[in-house]
Structure formats: structure tokens, C-alpha cells
Design an enzyme around this catalytic site. Structure first.
Site, PDB file in Angstrom:
ATOM      1  N   ASP A  10      -3.756   0.215  -9.549  1.00  0.00           N
ATOM      2  CA  ASP A  10      -5.163  -0.121  -9.758  1.00  0.00           C
ATOM      3  C   ASP A  10      -5.458  -0.381 -11.229  1.00  0.00           C
ATOM      4  O   ASP A  10      -6.169  -1.323 -11.583  1.00  0.00           O
ATOM      5  CB  ASP A  10      -6.059   1.003  -9.243  1.00  0.00           C
ATOM      6  CG  ASP A  10      -5.941   1.199  -7.743  1.00  0.00           C
ATOM      7  OD1 ASP A  10      -5.308   0.358  -7.078  1.00  0.00           O
ATOM      8  OD2 ASP A  10      -6.475   2.204  -7.241  1.00  0.00           O
TER       9      ASP A  10
ATOM     10  N   GLU B 235       0.831  -1.209   0.000  1.00  0.00           N
ATOM     11  CA  GLU B 235       0.000   0.000   0.000  1.00  0.00           C
ATOM     12  C   GLU B 235       0.864   1.256   0.000  1.00  0.00           C
ATOM     13  O   GLU B 235       1.805   1.382   0.790  1.00  0.00           O
ATOM     14  CB  GLU B 235      -0.906  -0.005   1.231  1.00  0.00           C
ATOM     15  CG  GLU B 235      -2.318   0.400   0.944  1.00  0.00           C
ATOM     16  CD  GLU B 235      -3.041  -0.594   0.046  1.00  0.00           C
ATOM     17  OE1 GLU B 235      -3.250  -0.257  -1.147  1.00  0.00           O
ATOM     18  OE2 GLU B 235      -3.392  -1.673   0.503  1.00  0.00           O
ATOM     19  N   HIS B 236       0.548   2.177  -0.910  1.00  0.00           N
ATOM     20  CA  HIS B 236       1.270   3.444  -1.073  1.00  0.00           C
ATOM     21  C   HIS B 236       2.723   3.215  -1.510  1.00  0.00           C
ATOM     22  O   HIS B 236       3.567   4.088  -1.333  1.00  0.00           O
ATOM     23  CB  HIS B 236       1.199   4.286   0.199  1.00  0.00           C
ATOM     24  CG  HIS B 236      -0.159   4.863   0.451  1.00  0.00           C
ATOM     25  ND1 HIS B 236      -0.526   6.122   0.044  1.00  0.00           N
ATOM     26  CD2 HIS B 236      -1.258   4.324   1.040  1.00  0.00           C
ATOM     27  CE1 HIS B 236      -1.793   6.341   0.393  1.00  0.00           C
ATOM     28  NE2 HIS B 236      -2.247   5.261   0.989  1.00  0.00           N
TER      29      HIS B 236
END
Length: 401
Positions: free
Chosen positions: A191, A35-36
Site C-alpha cells: 500500500d 492479495e496477501h
């Protein structure tokens, strides 16, 4: 035909009085871990899910593009409509003139025209006007990338309708450009790559610098596991401040360390980073550096020992997002803690944070018990009832009809 297929087809018919040329769709995604890290040139490990956005498409002969959706806030009778030749003037300078949801598909159309020019594709004759009618069952604001599902479906459809012949990575890059510049959300490419490259029963191990993608079998079903999504109903938006502030901190940390991106640091570099940075910047950096390592460890562990062995890495990822990156919220922490206490193999929040969903890897037989425990915990805490459901690794963007 699925419900969303039927809704998109019916919406197109109401808009145009005709049947569409075809239906295209793209999935949402769950990020299993990483994540990130994407906008820091790092590693991510998402998979496409079996919730999809469908677009019904038909060509027009007037050089205009119209978009409408079942999740639009304005009536069907008032579609968002612009001339294709006006897209360059709209994006990014005048994007605020377009209602936010419509910036996603219109932004993809704009970015695809530019990508075609960059690729030397002479598509001037084939860039006809189009009508696009959307329907979706991807939960909005839940951290499952409903935006990339719109972008992926639009990119796949226009690539076919316009005969551009662009590859999937280029389509994903167009989707990211649309989100960054047409919408104004400073996200990475994870994504869009998941929405375009997803495969059944597999995750996408992605190097966000080189864009090299490796399809890795997940094996959840064979191990008797389900991936449970706990949508907290706390909505978020990447175009607002918190996400941008985290990204700025990462860029600041990379500059202090004299590297192009945090991807270029290892865990061994963290003591020096701590000496040079203020506490907040250091903790943001520590999350990204350790999260990159967790992605690598998760893929290696999955291949060697199967999905049950990755639980501790999921748990550690959540702790890092909660304490170092500070993007969790009480509802997400409660969902994760309760799922673990009820028997989950591992759990973490997923998505950009500040709301959205948690995921829990759960034995198939324990899904009802974990679901009941989470719902009871939320009720006791006075939170809104969460939406708890399973997702399964699914195919990426495709033409459906």
C-alpha cells in the site's frame, strides 16, 4: 483547488490562525491483483487512485507535533499533540495512549526520524515541530488503503519540511513501519509503495522482497474499460485478529517447508506441502503461492494482450481468496458474482478482506447496467446499499501547493 485541499487549508487555519506552509497529498490504491502476497515477500500489482488524502502543514518553533483531521472523532479544538522527543517513548510500547487514527501520522514522524538517523542524515537542526491538518476523500474501511494515503501524505510533507532528502522507497518503508509498530497492523509494504510511486494510467508491479518496482501501462481507457469499485459498506480493520491469523498461518507454512517465505515456493511444491500440513494451513499457503503466479501471469498477459485478457485471472483470484484464504464475506461474493453476470470482464474482492470492496473491470458503456444490477442484488439480499464508483490510475504522493 479541490474540496479536500480547501478543507485541509481551512482546518489548519482554525487550528493555528495562520496559513499553512504548503499542501501535500497522497492517494488511496486499488490492488488489481496480488492479495496477501506482500508480507510473504511475493509479487503485487496495485495502482494509485484518484481519491486522495491532503495534509496542510506548517512549522512550529517549540519542538511539538500536532495532528488534527476532518475524520477525527474528537473536536477540532482538541488536536492530538506530543513532543517530537517523546515519540521514541510512545512507539511502539505506549501506542495505546494515542487515538488510533493519529498513530498513523505520528508513527510516520517517529519512523522518519529513525530512517534519517539510519541514513546518516544530520537533521537535528531541521526537525522542527509541525502542525498537520488532514482532509480526505478516500473511503475509510473500504479496502482502498486510506491508511497508506495518510502515511504517504505525511511522509512526503515531512521529508520536504524537514529537508531529509529520503527517496520514495525509504518513505514507503517508514510508512510500513508506522503501520506495523505504531498502529499494530501487520501489513506488508504494497500500500505504501503504491501511494508513493503511483503514476497516471499505470500499475506498479512490485517485488516485495527486493522492492524493485516496474511501472506497467494499464491501458484501460484505450480499451474502453472502466475499473468499478463496489464498496460493500462492510468495514474492516487490519489491526484486528483475522489478518494476523492469516499471516501467522503463512509463516507457519513457510517454516514447515523450510523456506524463508512463501515467495520461495512454486505451484509445483504444493503437492508436497499438502502432505506436510493440516488442511487450513495448506489452503492458506496454496492461496499465496497461486496468487503470486497469477500476478506474474497478469503482468505478462496485460503486456501481450491488453487489459481485457486478464479477466479470468481476476476471477480466479477471488475464488482463491474466498475458498482457500477465507477472507471474503457474503456481500463481497454477491458483488463479484453479480458484476460478472451483468457483463464484467472480470471481478474480485480487493484489499485485506473481511469486508471492504470488490473491483470489476467493465466496458465503459456497461457501467450503469452493472451498477444497477449490483444495487438491485444487494437490496434483494437485504444488505445495505453499496457505494459503487469508478477509479482511475493516478499519481502518487506529491506537493500540491
Amino acid at each position: 483547488m479541490t474540496r479536500t485541499d480547501a478543507e485541509a487549508r481551512a482546518l489548519f487555519a482554525r487550528l493555528t490562525g495562520q496559513e499553512p506552509t504548503g499542501l501535500w497529498s497522497a492517494p488511496g490504491r486499488v490492488n488489481l491483483i496480488g492479495e496477501h502476497t506482500d508480507y510473504n515477500d511475493g509479487f503485487v500489482f496495485p495502482f494509485a487512485i484518484d481519491f486522495r488524502t491532503v495534509v496542510a502543514v506548517g512549522a512550529r518553533d517549540d519542538g511539538r507535533i500536532r495532528v488534527v483531521s476532518t475524520f477525527d472523532e474528537v473536536p477540532v479544538e482538541v488536536p492530538v499533540e506530543v513532543a517530537l522527543d517523546d515519540l521514541d517513548a510512545l512507539f511502539p510500547a505506549r501506542r495505546d495512549e494515542i487515538v488510533e487514527w493519529a498513530r498513523y501520522p505520528l508513527g510516520v514522524a517517529w519512523a522518519l526520524r529513525a530512517a534519517a538517523r539510519d541514513a546518516g542524515v544530520d537533521a537535528s537542526a531541521s526537525l522542527t515541530g509541525v502542525d498537520l491538518a488532514f482532509s480526505s476523500d478516500v473511503p475509510v474501511g473500504a479496502g482502498l488503503s486510506s491508511s497508506a494515503a495518510i502515511e504517504g501524505a505525511t511522509a512526503a510533507a515531512l521529508n520536504d519540511i524537514w529537508g531529509l532528502g529520503l527517496d520514495r522507497v525509504t518513505l514507503a518503508q517508514a510508512g510500513r513501519r508506522a503501520e506495523n509498530e505504531a498502529v499494530g497492523a501487520p501489513t506488508g509494504i504494497m500500500d505504501q509503495m503504491a501511494a508513493l510511486l503511483g503514476e497516471s494510467d499505470a500499475g506498479i508491479f512490485l517485488d516485495c522482497r527486493s522492492l524493485e518496482a516496474d511501472v506497467v501501462e494499464l491501458g484501460f481507457a484505450a480499451a474502453g474499460l472502466e475499473l468499478l469499485v463496489i464498496d460493500t459498506r462492510v468495514t474492516h480493520a487490519h489491526s484486528t485478529g483475522g489478518y494476523g491469523e492469516r499471516r501467522a498461518a503463512c509463516e507457519r507454512g513457510a517454516a514447515i517447508m523450510g523456506v524463508p517465505a512463501l515467495r520461495d515456493l512454486s505451484v509445483d511444491d504444493l503437492p508436497r506441502a499438502q502432505e506436510l500440513m493440516d488442511d487450513v494451513t495448506f489452503r492458506r499457503v496454496r492461496h499465496v503461492v497461486t496468487e503470486d503466479q497469477r500476478v506474474l501471469d497478469a503482468v505478462r498477459t496485460l503486456r501481450a494482450n491488453g487489459p481485457r485478457a486478464i479477466g479470468p485471472l481476476l476471477d480466479a483470484s477471488h475464488a482463491s481468496m474466498r475458498d482457500d484464504f477465507e477472507i471474503s464475506v457474503p456481500e463481497l461474493d454477491l458483488a463479484v458474482d453479480t458484476a460478472r453476470s451483468a457483463g464484467a470482464v472480470g471481478a474480485r474482492m480487493t484489499g485485506g478482506g473481511f469486508g471492504g470492496s470488490a473491483i470489476a473491470l467493465v466496458d465503459r458503456d456497461l457501467v450503469p447496467d452493472v451498477t444497477a444490477a449490483v444495487e438491485a442484488a444487494f437490496a434483494e439480499a437485504g444488505f445495505a446499499k453499496p457505494h459503487v464508483f469508478t477509479v482511475h490510475p493516478s499519481a502518487g504522493a506529491r506537493r500540491d501547493a
